[in-house]
Write a protein that holds these residues in place. Structure first.
Motif, PDB file in Angstrom:
ATOM      1  N   ASN A 119      32.606  34.908  35.426  1.00  0.00           N
ATOM      2  CA  ASN A 119      33.287  35.238  36.816  1.00  0.00           C
ATOM      3  C   ASN A 119      32.549  34.923  37.902  1.00  0.00           C
ATOM      4  O   ASN A 119      32.360  36.015  39.479  1.00  0.00           O
ATOM      5  CB  ASN A 119      33.897  36.885  36.939  1.00  0.00           C
ATOM      6  CG  ASN A 119      34.442  37.363  35.530  1.00  0.00           C
ATOM      7  OD1 ASN A 119      35.422  36.632  35.209  1.00  0.00           O
ATOM      8  ND2 ASN A 119      33.883  38.291  34.815  1.00  0.00           N
ATOM      9  N   GLY A 122      33.553  35.162  42.150  1.00  0.00           N
ATOM     10  CA  GLY A 122      33.717  35.961  42.771  1.00  0.00           C
ATOM     11  C   GLY A 122      32.610  36.613  43.311  1.00  0.00           C
ATOM     12  O   GLY A 122      32.294  37.475  44.186  1.00  0.00           O
ATOM     13  N   GLN A 130      34.049  30.781  48.769  1.00  0.00           N
ATOM     14  CA  GLN A 130      34.619  29.788  47.308  1.00  0.00           C
ATOM     15  C   GLN A 130      34.499  27.852  47.375  1.00  0.00           C
ATOM     16  O   GLN A 130      34.831  27.916  46.626  1.00  0.00           O
ATOM     17  CB  GLN A 130      35.621  30.777  46.605  1.00  0.00           C
ATOM     18  CG  GLN A 130      34.630  32.360  47.168  1.00  0.00           C
ATOM     19  CD  GLN A 130      36.119  33.173  46.271  1.00  0.00           C
ATOM     20  OE1 GLN A 130      36.738  33.081  46.056  1.00  0.00           O
ATOM     21  NE2 GLN A 130      35.817  34.318  45.664  1.00  0.00           N
ATOM     22  N   LEU A 151      36.067  32.274  34.604  1.00  0.00           N
ATOM     23  CA  LEU A 151      37.050  33.526  35.655  1.00  0.00           C
ATOM     24  C   LEU A 151      38.247  34.392  34.729  1.00  0.00           C
ATOM     25  O   LEU A 151      38.468  34.244  34.178  1.00  0.00           O
ATOM     26  CB  LEU A 151      37.461  32.462  36.499  1.00  0.00           C
ATOM     27  CG  LEU A 151      37.680  33.427  37.850  1.00  0.00           C
ATOM     28  CD1 LEU A 151      36.378  34.045  38.585  1.00  0.00           C
ATOM     29  CD2 LEU A 151      38.321  32.470  39.338  1.00  0.00           C
ATOM     30  N   GLN A 207      32.727  41.917  44.164  1.00  0.00           N
ATOM     31  CA  GLN A 207      33.549  40.030  43.748  1.00  0.00           C
ATOM     32  C   GLN A 207      34.211  40.211  44.773  1.00  0.00           C
ATOM     33  O   GLN A 207      35.574  41.108  45.083  1.00  0.00           O
ATOM     34  CB  GLN A 207      34.036  40.079  42.734  1.00  0.00           C
ATOM     35  CG  GLN A 207      32.748  41.022  41.256  1.00  0.00           C
ATOM     36  CD  GLN A 207      33.417  40.388  39.757  1.00  0.00           C
ATOM     37  OE1 GLN A 207      33.796  39.733  39.784  1.00  0.00           O
ATOM     38  NE2 GLN A 207      33.538  41.719  39.257  1.00  0.00           N
ATOM     39  N   ARG A 208      34.823  38.921  45.327  1.00  0.00           N
ATOM     40  CA  ARG A 208      36.120  38.537  45.934  1.00  0.00           C
ATOM     41  C   ARG A 208      37.143  38.074  44.937  1.00  0.00           C
ATOM     42  O   ARG A 208      36.898  36.646  43.820  1.00  0.00           O
ATOM     43  CB  ARG A 208      36.153  37.617  46.767  1.00  0.00           C
ATOM     44  CG  ARG A 208      37.529  37.429  47.437  1.00  0.00           C
ATOM     45  CD  ARG A 208      37.694  36.447  48.513  1.00  0.00           C
ATOM     46  NE  ARG A 208      38.553  35.858  48.423  1.00  0.00           N
ATOM     47  CZ  ARG A 208      40.052  35.199  48.070  1.00  0.00           C
ATOM     48  NH1 ARG A 208      39.574  34.029  47.315  1.00  0.00           N
ATOM     49  NH2 ARG A 208      41.053  34.976  48.700  1.00  0.00           N
ATOM     50  N   TYR A 209      38.316  38.096  43.578  1.00  0.00           N
ATOM     51  CA  TYR A 209      38.820  37.565  42.252  1.00  0.00           C
ATOM     52  C   TYR A 209      39.516  36.630  43.600  1.00  0.00           C
ATOM     53  O   TYR A 209      40.348  36.656  44.409  1.00  0.00           O
ATOM     54  CB  TYR A 209      39.522  38.962  41.930  1.00  0.00           C
ATOM     55  CG  TYR A 209      40.712  39.650  43.326  1.00  0.00           C
ATOM     56  CD1 TYR A 209      41.757  38.572  43.050  1.00  0.00           C
ATOM     57  CD2 TYR A 209      40.116  40.819  43.284  1.00  0.00           C
ATOM     58  CE1 TYR A 209      43.020  39.236  43.796  1.00  0.00           C
ATOM     59  CE2 TYR A 209      41.474  41.341  44.005  1.00  0.00           C
ATOM     60  CZ  TYR A 209      42.530  41.009  44.017  1.00  0.00           C
ATOM     61  OH  TYR A 209      43.700  41.939  44.705  1.00  0.00           O
TER      62      TYR A 209
END
Length: 258
Positions: A119, A122, A130, A151, A207-209
């Motif tokens: 991950n 993220g 990203q 991920l 985090q940014r998913y």
């Protein structure tokens, strides 16, 4: 409502000396043979005898055993503290590391394999960062080389209507909770470790998913093609119920060389 202060912390602050010292759990969790064995086996096969680059190499959880398998590994890592822990395991001459942001830092040479595990993409908290990271990975690849991403799949299906948090782990001595901002595709993972009596310790990571289809588009923008997607490192089928995925993207071979 004021924004959670965790979002104002820098990556250096999040991955500080205290976090780095407690990151490794030899023989258990992420460091267990059951987890690392299939991971290293798959990556060694994809490297196909060539050099590998790990983005956000951390303390070398994957890089060290991969190096011991005979794969030359270079890393990129932002955190000074995490690099310090890696250096207690192997010297710079064995696993060189470029200190910098995985979205922009450049490692010398080119690679048959670039990979991002657990991950880590993220940790970049905007879609633009990203996208830049995937493009950076593609720039480091030889023609025909591959980019591998491990991920999670966002667990929004478990959220009741109107709720923003879900428990992802509940076991004696530990509680893990994810709190989602579904508009911004952001989440905070809270890790609560309980001690004796009333004692408890909490660690939090923002985090940014990324959705699988979104990751595919990021790769396409970088000139990469999806080759495979599995639920795990052992090649299990990816389904609608899979909580995570391992995706392999390939840089097309140079037409001049075939």
């Amino acid at each position: 409502m004021d924004r959670d202060p965790v979002w104002s912390m820098t990556q250096q602050e999040l991955w500080d000396e205290e976090t780095a010292r407690g990151y490794d759990t030899p023989g258990s969790g992420m460091f267990s043979t059951e987890v690392l064995g299939p991971t290293v086996d798959r990556l060694a096969g994809l490297a196909d005898g060539g050099p590998a680059l790990e983005l956000a190499i951390g303390t070398g959880r994957v890089a060290v055993p991969l190096h011991r398998r005979g794969v030359p590994v270079t890393g990129i890592e932002l955190s000074t503290a995490m690099i310090g822990q890696l250096r207690q395991k192997v010297p710079e001459a064995e696993i060189p590391v470029v200190q910098g942001d995985m979205a922009t830092a450049t490692a010398p040479g080119d690679y048959t394999l670039v990979y991002l595990v657990f991950n880590t993409i993220g940790n970049l908290l905007s879609q633009a960062e990203q996208v830049a990271c995937v493009r950076n990975a593609a720039r480091h690849l030889r023609p025909g080389g591959c980019f591998v991403v491990e991920l999670m799949v966002p667990g929004l299906r478990v959220l009741p209507p109107g709720k923003t948090a879900s428990v992802f782990t509940a076991e004696p001595g530990y509680l893990g909770v994810d709190t989602y901002d579904v508009v911004e595709q952001l989440l905070v993972s809270s890790h609560v470790t309980f001690g004796a009596g009333r004692e408890a310790r909490i660690g939090r990571t923002p985090q940014r998913y990324v959705w699988p289809a979104e990751l595919d588009l990021m790769a396409q923008l970088a000139g990469l093609q999806l080759e495979s997607r599995h639920a795990d490192w052992e090649g299990g089928p990816f389904t609608a119920d899979s909580p995570s995925h391992v995706s392999v993207y390939r840089r097309p071979a140079d037409p001049a060389t075939g």
